[in-house]
Design an enzyme around this catalytic site. Structure first.
Site, PDB file in Angstrom:
ATOM      1  N   ARG A 177      59.641  24.131  50.476  1.00  0.00           N
ATOM      2  CA  ARG A 177      59.367  23.348  49.267  1.00  0.00           C
ATOM      3  C   ARG A 177      58.409  24.059  48.313  1.00  0.00           C
ATOM      4  NH1 ARG A 177      62.996  22.075  51.559  1.00  0.00           N
ATOM      5  NH2 ARG A 177      63.635  20.047  52.401  1.00  0.00           N
ATOM      6  N   SER A 227      62.688  12.112  49.870  1.00  0.00           N
ATOM      7  CA  SER A 227      61.653  12.203  50.906  1.00  0.00           C
ATOM      8  C   SER A 227      60.275  12.258  50.259  1.00  0.00           C
ATOM      9  CB  SER A 227      61.867  13.444  51.770  1.00  0.00           C
ATOM     10  OG  SER A 227      63.100  13.366  52.456  1.00  0.00           O
ATOM     11  N   GLU A 297      55.284  15.206  49.130  1.00  0.00           N
ATOM     12  CA  GLU A 297      56.279  16.142  48.600  1.00  0.00           C
ATOM     13  C   GLU A 297      56.627  15.819  47.157  1.00  0.00           C
ATOM     14  OE1 GLU A 297      60.971  17.192  49.385  1.00  0.00           O
ATOM     15  OE2 GLU A 297      59.642  17.132  51.119  1.00  0.00           O
TER      16      GLU A 297
END
Length: 301
Positions: A177, A227, A297
């Site tokens: 990420r 998420s 995230e």
């Protein structure tokens, strides 16, 4: 005439679509967020470069908006300019028998569809991720053991001064990420991916399998930003949250999904404040009961 008005006047002279006090809730998959002071759709490199220069000259903050699929926007809105990339930034071209150049404003879905039509495999993991190609490169998006890092050859960007440059894969610092674009402040305008020739029936079957998994396990029927937390080393965020009996826990209309604990959903009129409070509650509970620290995230604006 103030600085924002100057930028609006310039953008309109460049034939850009402009909106004042545009609700960000209609531009994010969470359906949350106050108004953007000025919302501009840029369709060409020339338009984008001049708008960026004007923002810099007038000391006006700006941000680039993809599909808004990983964003939580403040209830008070966004001061400055939000730039959406359209037109030329959505073009997808087959460069050779297994290489595709895709504008950063195109959706991952369109890129996956293009790859399938060219009998090219490698992007099946991305089928169903509701983001833009630029956003996927920025975040090194991934799922089902695949990530953008596996297929990216290079990324083309524009500096805030309007200069166009290209970074090769080994210069992108791609990891979980993360990409170099999280630090350098440059604007991704295009991504080149290299794929492999394969049987289209096999590619289609794999795409369908991944999509069916998403539909069965993820709360796609509700607005969310995907998420919420990164995967902690040695564990899974959703599993930890479920172990702490947090499924279904709500703050206002923000709720930990009962279908997948890694998602926070908007069950009606959730605010950014609701979501942030629920994120904090989840983090504190998981830390206290399991010892794991959950890192957010989704990007908070």
């Amino acid at each position: 005439m103030n600085s924002i008005s100057n930028i609006k006047t310039l953008a309109e002279s460049l034939k850009c679509n402009c909106k004042v006090n545009e609700p960000m809730s209609i531009h994010t998959t969470f359906k949350i967020g106050g108004n953007a002071e000025l919302f501009i759709e840029a369709e060409t490199n020339t338009q984008l470069a001049q708008i960026l220069k004007s923002c810099n000259d007038n000391s006006i903050p700006f941000m680039i908006l993809g599909k808004g699929s990983n964003l939580l926007v403040n209830d008070e809105g966004i001061i400055g300019v939000v730039i959406s990339l359209a037109g030329d930034f959505k073009k997808i071209d087959l460069l050779d028998n297994n290489t595709i150049y895709c504008g950063s404003g195109a959706s991952l879905a369109k890129l996956c569809t293009k790859a399938l039509s060219c009998n090219l495999s490698g992007l099946e993991f991305a089928w169903g991720i509701p983001g833009s190609v630029g956003g996927a490169a920025f975040m090194n998006a991934g799922a089902y053991s695949g990530e953008m890092k596996d297929v990216i050859v290079s990324v083309t960007h524009m500096t805030p001064q309007g200069k166009i440059e290209t970074l090769k894969k080994d210069e992108l610092n791609l990891s979980y990420r993360h990409s170099v674009y999280k630090e350098n402040g440059f604007i991704i305008i295009g991504v080149t991916v290299q794929l492999k020739n394969d049987d289209p029936a096999k590619i289609r079957a794999k795409m369908d399998d991944f999509m069916n998994r998403r539909k069965s396990k993820q709360p796609l029927e509700y607005p969310s930003a995907g998420s919420v937390f990164k995967r902690p080393e040695g564990a899974f965020a959703g599993t930890l949250i479920e172990q702490c009996n947090l499924k279904g826990v709500s703050v206002g209309d923000a709720q930990v999904s009962e279908k997948h604990a890694g998602f926070i959903i908007n069950t009606g009129n959730a605010t950014c404040k609701d979501v942030c409070s629920l994120i904090k509650k989840v983090q504190e509970t998981v830390k206290k009961e399991t010892g794991y620290t959950l890192e957010r995230e989704i990007i908070l604006l």
